[in-house]
Design a protein around this motif. Structure first.
Motif, PDB file in Angstrom:
ATOM      1  N   PHE A 197      -2.303   9.831   6.405  1.00 16.36           N
ATOM      2  CA  PHE A 197      -3.481  10.497   5.851  1.00 16.36           C
ATOM      3  C   PHE A 197      -3.262  12.007   6.032  1.00 16.36           C
ATOM      4  N   ILE A 198      -3.101  12.676   4.903  1.00 19.42           N
ATOM      5  CA  ILE A 198      -2.769  14.101   4.933  1.00 19.42           C
ATOM      6  C   ILE A 198      -4.043  14.918   4.825  1.00 19.42           C
ATOM      7  N   GLN A 199      -4.125  15.942   5.634  1.00 22.05           N
ATOM      8  CA  GLN A 199      -5.303  16.832   5.602  1.00 22.05           C
ATOM      9  C   GLN A 199      -4.865  18.248   5.972  1.00 22.05           C
ATOM     10  N   PRO A 200      -5.668  19.233   5.608  1.00 24.65           N
ATOM     11  CA  PRO A 200      -5.283  20.616   5.914  1.00 24.65           C
ATOM     12  C   PRO A 200      -5.333  20.895   7.406  1.00 24.65           C
ATOM     13  N   ASP A 201      -4.516  21.835   7.817  1.00 27.62           N
ATOM     14  CA  ASP A 201      -4.573  22.264   9.215  1.00 27.62           C
ATOM     15  C   ASP A 201      -5.879  22.972   9.469  1.00 27.62           C
ATOM     16  N   GLU A 202      -6.446  22.703  10.604  1.00 20.32           N
ATOM     17  CA  GLU A 202      -7.750  23.324  10.914  1.00 20.32           C
ATOM     18  C   GLU A 202      -7.558  24.786  11.266  1.00 20.32           C
ATOM     19  N   LEU A 257       0.845  -1.195   0.000  1.00 21.51           N
ATOM     20  CA  LEU A 257       0.000   0.000   0.000  1.00 21.51           C
ATOM     21  C   LEU A 257       0.879   1.242   0.000  1.00 21.51           C
ATOM     22  N   LEU A 258       0.622   2.150  -0.954  1.00 19.68           N
ATOM     23  CA  LEU A 258       1.382   3.387  -1.053  1.00 19.68           C
ATOM     24  C   LEU A 258       0.445   4.543  -1.388  1.00 19.68           C
ATOM     25  N   ARG A 259       0.734   5.693  -0.814  1.00 21.33           N
ATOM     26  CA  ARG A 259       0.055   6.887  -1.282  1.00 21.33           C
ATOM     27  C   ARG A 259       0.545   7.177  -2.689  1.00 21.33           C
ATOM     28  N   THR A 260      -0.363   7.565  -3.570  1.00 23.86           N
ATOM     29  CA  THR A 260      -0.002   7.819  -4.957  1.00 23.86           C
ATOM     30  C   THR A 260       1.064   8.914  -5.026  1.00 23.86           C
ATOM     31  N   PRO A 261       2.217   8.621  -5.633  1.00 27.08           N
ATOM     32  CA  PRO A 261       3.308   9.604  -5.666  1.00 27.08           C
ATOM     33  C   PRO A 261       2.887  10.896  -6.369  1.00 27.08           C
ATOM     34  N   GLY A 262       3.327  12.008  -5.833  1.00 27.96           N
ATOM     35  CA  GLY A 262       3.070  13.302  -6.453  1.00 27.96           C
ATOM     36  C   GLY A 262       1.703  13.872  -6.168  1.00 27.96           C
ATOM     37  N   MET A 263       0.875  13.166  -5.399  1.00 30.59           N
ATOM     38  CA  MET A 263      -0.479  13.632  -5.115  1.00 30.59           C
ATOM     39  C   MET A 263      -0.584  14.044  -3.645  1.00 30.59           C
ATOM     40  N   THR A 264      -1.227  15.183  -3.417  1.00 37.22           N
ATOM     41  CA  THR A 264      -1.516  15.606  -2.045  1.00 37.22           C
ATOM     42  C   THR A 264      -3.004  15.356  -1.780  1.00 37.22           C
ATOM     43  N   PHE A 265      -3.491  15.932  -0.716  1.00 38.87           N
ATOM     44  CA  PHE A 265      -4.909  15.737  -0.391  1.00 38.87           C
ATOM     45  C   PHE A 265      -5.785  16.592  -1.299  1.00 38.87           C
ATOM     46  N   GLN A 266      -7.058  16.171  -1.431  1.00 42.90           N
ATOM     47  CA  GLN A 266      -8.063  16.933  -2.187  1.00 42.90           C
ATOM     48  C   GLN A 266      -9.179  17.332  -1.212  1.00 42.90           C
TER      49      GLN A 266
END
Length: 464
Positions: free
Chosen positions: A459-464, A361-370
């Motif tokens: 799991f990347i997400q924006p800072d609140e 399992l890998l986070r897709t390279p080059g992609m950030t959160f949407q």
């Protein structure tokens, strides 16, 4: 490991099958049928039956042994192994090397004389054909030195024709171990034009085996085989080898009523029957000796004829010959044994706990959160690969814990065929702030047999 024939150590300066100027001397080993030869024959027939029979046996429509290096597919006793299992294969090889080392420390080159394919093919197949067609060692020498006649052409032609047939059978057997029975049958039964590479491989294997057993012969053991070179490092005075009892045998000479002689009558039968041409009386430190026991059978037969006790040449250690000392459990043997047991235990544990699938399992390279502003959600995209390492098809389910949500890109994983790998992608979505910042998220994979694996990823997400 000392040399007993101290008056002449010329044997150390060149190989037995070579002249002093480097030319090869053809070895004509005599035939002796004794107790050890019979035992070796029975054991060889068992091994040959296994060797030629195992490629035809299948388990769940797969061969029980497969060494397909080209496609990186390996099966041992019906258990498939893939490149992802390289650590298990490496550990198994380490275990095998330590076992060989321990076995050699104890029993020398007993493997070479009793179980090595080179020895079994040469002595139990090709050599027997040669004896059957051309006669014993003296008859073979006379035939080779005689001019070409119809009889010689017939004998040589018959022998080499059988050699080629046997080499072809051996080459096809080894090819079946590499590509499997089904692929081999396609080459044999199909259109030759469609399987030209397979036919070329058969011919190359056949040519190699024919050359080895018709011409190269003992040179494999004396020059090529690396195992023989390890003897000088691994053997000691307690190792059980084919030994000449110099205490009992020396001084050697013809039977005499006036002189006190040893039991060795210097008949040279031990030299005559040796497939590598050595004189075992020069000591057990000769790397050319493969421990085939032919000299034991020859010497026992001579001792019986002259009413002397058998065992002048026998399995024993050098300490046993010199002082009657029996094999001792030394510190070195204990160390080898301890390490071997430990590695075997680790290997068994890893095999017992090995899952019949492999997942990555890998986070897709080059992609950030949407981020979806309207729904106030954040999503990450992941790549998942699952390899089915079993001999049967498997169905898989993938799920995540609440408040996470898994959304497939495409149809998902579902059913995976045996030995196949499936790659897919999916989104993990959650409400912004619903998952603790920086904490790994668990992704659960379950097969249709109820076995489960949990992978953790970021799991990347924006800072609140």
């Amino acid at each position: 490991m000392s040399n007993f024939n101290i008056d002449n150590d010329d044997f150390r300066n060149h190989l037995y099958n070579q002249t002093k100027d480097g030319k090869r001397l053809w070895i004509y080993p005599g035939r002796i049928i004794g107790q050890f030869y019979k035992l070796r024959s029975y054991f060889s027939y068992l091994l040959l039956t296994l060797l030629f029979g195992l490629p035809w046996i299948e388990y769940k429509n797969q061969p029980i042994f497969l060494f397909n290096v080209l496609e990186r597919k390996f099966i041992f006793w019906g258990v498939p192994f893939f490149p992802q299992d390289f650590h298990l294969v490496a550990l198994g090889l380490v275990c095998f090397l330590i076992f060989i080392s321990l076995f050699t420390v104890l029993f020398g080159r007993i493997w070479c004389g009793w179980a090595c394919p080179q020895t079994i093919f040469m002595e139990m197949l090709f050599r027997k054909i040669e004896y059957w067609i051309e006669g014993d060692d003296k008859a073979q020498r006379r035939l080779n030195e005689s001019p070409w006649t119809n009889e010689k052409i017939l004998k040589k032609g018959s022998k080499h024709s059988l050699f080629l047939i046997l080499a072809f059978a051996i080459s096809n057997t080894f090819l079946m171990y590499i590509i499997g029975k089904q692929a081999w049958l396609q080459i044999v039964l199909g259109n030759p034009i469609e399987h030209i590479k397979g036919l070329i491989a058969m011919l190359i294997f056949t040519a190699v085996f024919y050359f080895v057993f018709a011409r190269f012969r003992e040179m494999v053991c004396m020059v090529v085989c690396p195992y023989g070179r390890l003897q000088g490092v691994l053997l000691d005075n307690n190792s059980i080898l084919v030994q000449y009892d110099h205490v009992r045998g020396e001084p050697r000479g013809k039977v005499s009523k006036t002189e006190s002689k040893g039991d060795c009558i210097d008949c040279h039968w031990c030299v005559r029957v040796c497939p590598t041409g050595i004189d075992i009386r020069n000591g057990s430190n000769q790397l050319e000796c493969i421990g085939c026991t032919a000299c034991i059978d020859a010497c026992d037969a001579v001792m019986e004829k002259i009413d002397k006790p058998q065992g002048l040449i026998r399995y024993d250690s050098l300490n046993g010959v010199n002082s009657g000392t029996k094999l001792k459990f030394t510190t070195r043997i204990g160390a080898y044994t301890g390490v071997l047991v430990l590695i075997i235990g680790i290997l068994v544990f890893m095999l017992a706990t090995r899952r019949n699938w492999e997942s990555t399992l890998l986070r897709t390279p080059g992609m950030t959160f949407q981020v979806d502003e309207k729904l106030h959600t954040v999503s990450n995209i992941y790549n998942l690969e699952i390899l089915n390492k079993s001999m049967e098809d498997q169905a898989f389910e993938v799920h995540v814990d609440k408040p996470l949500e898994l959304i497939w890109i495409g149809k998902g994983i579902g059913n995976i065929e045996k030995g196949k790998q499936v790659k897919t992608e999916f989104f993990i979505k959650a409400k912004i702030g619903a998952w603790k910042q920086g904490e790994k998220i668990p992704i659960h994979i379950r097969n249709d047999q109820g076995q489960e694996e949990t992978l953790k990823t970021s799991f990347i997400q924006p800072d609140e």
